[in-house]
Scaffold this motif. Structure first.
Motif, PDB file in Angstrom:
ATOM      1  N   ILE A  52       0.836  -1.215   0.000  1.00  0.00           N
ATOM      2  CA  ILE A  52       0.000   0.000   0.000  1.00  0.00           C
ATOM      3  C   ILE A  52       0.868   1.261   0.000  1.00  0.00           C
ATOM      4  O   ILE A  52       0.613   2.211  -0.731  1.00  0.00           O
ATOM      5  CB  ILE A  52      -0.968   0.007   1.207  1.00  0.00           C
ATOM      6  N   ASP A  53       1.934   1.245   0.817  1.00  0.00           N
ATOM      7  CA  ASP A  53       2.853   2.399   0.837  1.00  0.00           C
ATOM      8  C   ASP A  53       3.474   2.625  -0.533  1.00  0.00           C
ATOM      9  O   ASP A  53       3.583   3.763  -1.005  1.00  0.00           O
ATOM     10  CB  ASP A  53       3.962   2.188   1.877  1.00  0.00           C
ATOM     11  N   ASP A  54       3.890   1.527  -1.174  1.00  0.00           N
ATOM     12  CA  ASP A  54       4.492   1.644  -2.510  1.00  0.00           C
ATOM     13  C   ASP A  54       3.495   2.220  -3.507  1.00  0.00           C
ATOM     14  O   ASP A  54       3.820   3.113  -4.292  1.00  0.00           O
ATOM     15  CB  ASP A  54       4.977   0.269  -3.007  1.00  0.00           C
ATOM     16  N   LEU A  55       2.268   1.706  -3.466  1.00  0.00           N
ATOM     17  CA  LEU A  55       1.244   2.208  -4.391  1.00  0.00           C
ATOM     18  C   LEU A  55       0.978   3.692  -4.156  1.00  0.00           C
ATOM     19  O   LEU A  55       0.878   4.479  -5.097  1.00  0.00           O
ATOM     20  CB  LEU A  55      -0.058   1.409  -4.223  1.00  0.00           C
ATOM     21  N   LYS A  56       0.905   4.059  -2.879  1.00  0.00           N
ATOM     22  CA  LYS A  56       0.638   5.471  -2.555  1.00  0.00           C
ATOM     23  C   LYS A  56       1.766   6.377  -3.033  1.00  0.00           C
ATOM     24  O   LYS A  56       1.527   7.508  -3.448  1.00  0.00           O
ATOM     25  CB  LYS A  56       0.443   5.646  -1.049  1.00  0.00           C
ATOM     26  N   SER A  57       3.001   5.895  -2.954  1.00  0.00           N
ATOM     27  CA  SER A  57       4.110   6.771  -3.357  1.00  0.00           C
ATOM     28  C   SER A  57       4.248   6.851  -4.885  1.00  0.00           C
ATOM     29  O   SER A  57       4.777   7.812  -5.415  1.00  0.00           O
ATOM     30  CB  SER A  57       5.430   6.329  -2.715  1.00  0.00           C
ATOM     31  N   GLU A  58       3.727   5.835  -5.582  1.00  0.00           N
ATOM     32  CA  GLU A  58       3.856   5.824  -7.041  1.00  0.00           C
ATOM     33  C   GLU A  58       2.667   6.448  -7.759  1.00  0.00           C
ATOM     34  O   GLU A  58       2.792   6.935  -8.871  1.00  0.00           O
ATOM     35  CB  GLU A  58       3.995   4.373  -7.543  1.00  0.00           C
TER      36      GLU A  58
END
Length: 287
Positions: A52-58
């Motif tokens: 989720i963190d990765d998706l939010k940052s991308e």
């Protein structure tokens, strides 16, 4: 289905320069909710990062909201939406009404438990501090998740309820809203459908028309939503989708929430109702 492969595909889509958004869409939309939850866990255990963190940052904007929504467990998604509706800038009454009027007792109870765990306050307390008067009472009543979910229709009681609604609204000067709330928010669906039929005979108009003429604002919206969900839940959501898109500008929050939250529950029925009601496919409308 291989959670490892899907986790790998997602990492690949986000690694390096630029994000392969098509690959993310492709991967996540072909999986169901429980598979996406497995990918979430596998991603962390094999790649050592939070998906989720990765998706939010991308990702960003509405696209991010849809994708993160798809990755969120059903109950938590409702919990987040309710919290946003209560604690954001201004109250999103439409969201509160939509979720509380359409979920089952079981769903509501899970929402209450998780809400309290997540935020340390009860959903009811937050509703009480953020809304007022009769609208608050409808929401609190719905938020208890205490509706009779049986199928028994007590004919004598149905006659009595219909008469009580008539006397609380059309028949008197002013409206006894409490009567509407207590009947519409506690009786079972089969019973209410019978009440609506009897009401039509007594009052010579549909219950929805009476609510529209007797109430206004959020209270009117909330009680209409309850009636519509009792009659035909997919049609209620079809109307929510239609209204979120018609005219100038789009109400993205509603559009995203209905698409994400109903995707695996009754989306095919919603599509069918949408086409029947508006003569256009939901697909073409979204496009």
């Amino acid at each position: 289905f291989s959670a490892e492969q899907e986790a790998e595909a997602l990492r690949k889509a986000m690694k390096g320069l630029g994000t392969d958004e098509d690959a993310i869409i492709e991967t996540l939309t072909k999986l169901n909710l429980s598979q996406r939850q497995q990918v979430l866990i596998t991603y962390k255990s094999t790649i050592g990062r939070d998906l989720i963190d990765d998706l939010k940052s991308e990702l960003s904007g509405n696209f991010e909201r849809v994708i993160v929504g798809l990755m969120t467990a059903t109950t938590m998604y409702d919990v987040h939406e309710l919290r946003r509706a209560l604690k954001g800038a201004g109250t999103d009454e439409g969201c509160l009404i939509e979720i509380l009027a359409s979920r089952t007792n079981d769903e509501i109870r899970r929402i209450n438990d998780n809400y309290q765990l997540q935020y340390g306050s009860t959903l009811e307390d937050d509703i009480v501090s953020d809304t007022s008067s009769m609208f608050r009472r409808v929401l609190v009543s719905l938020a208890t998740g205490n509706r009779d979910e049986g199928t028994f229709v007590d004919e004598a009681l149905a006659q009595q309820d219909a008469q009580a609604l008539y006397e609380a609204g059309e028949k008197k000067w002013g409206t006894d809203e409490v009567q509407f709330v207590s009947i519409l928010c506690t009786r079972n669906r089969c019973h209410l459908l019978r009440v609506f039929d009897v009401y039509k005979v007594i009052a010579n108009k549909d219950i929805t028309d009476s609510i529209k003429s007797e109430m206004s604002g959020d209270l009117e919206d909330a009680l209409l939503a309850v009636v519509k969900c009792m009659r035909n839940k997919p049609a209620y959501f079809a109307e929510r989708l239609y209204k979120s898109m018609k005219g100038l500008g789009t109400d993205d929050s509603t559009l995203i929430r209905v698409m994400v939250s109903r995707a695996e529950i009754d989306m095919l029925y919603i599509r069918r109702e949408f086409l029947a009601m508006y003569g256009k496919s939901l697909h073409s409308f979204i496009e």
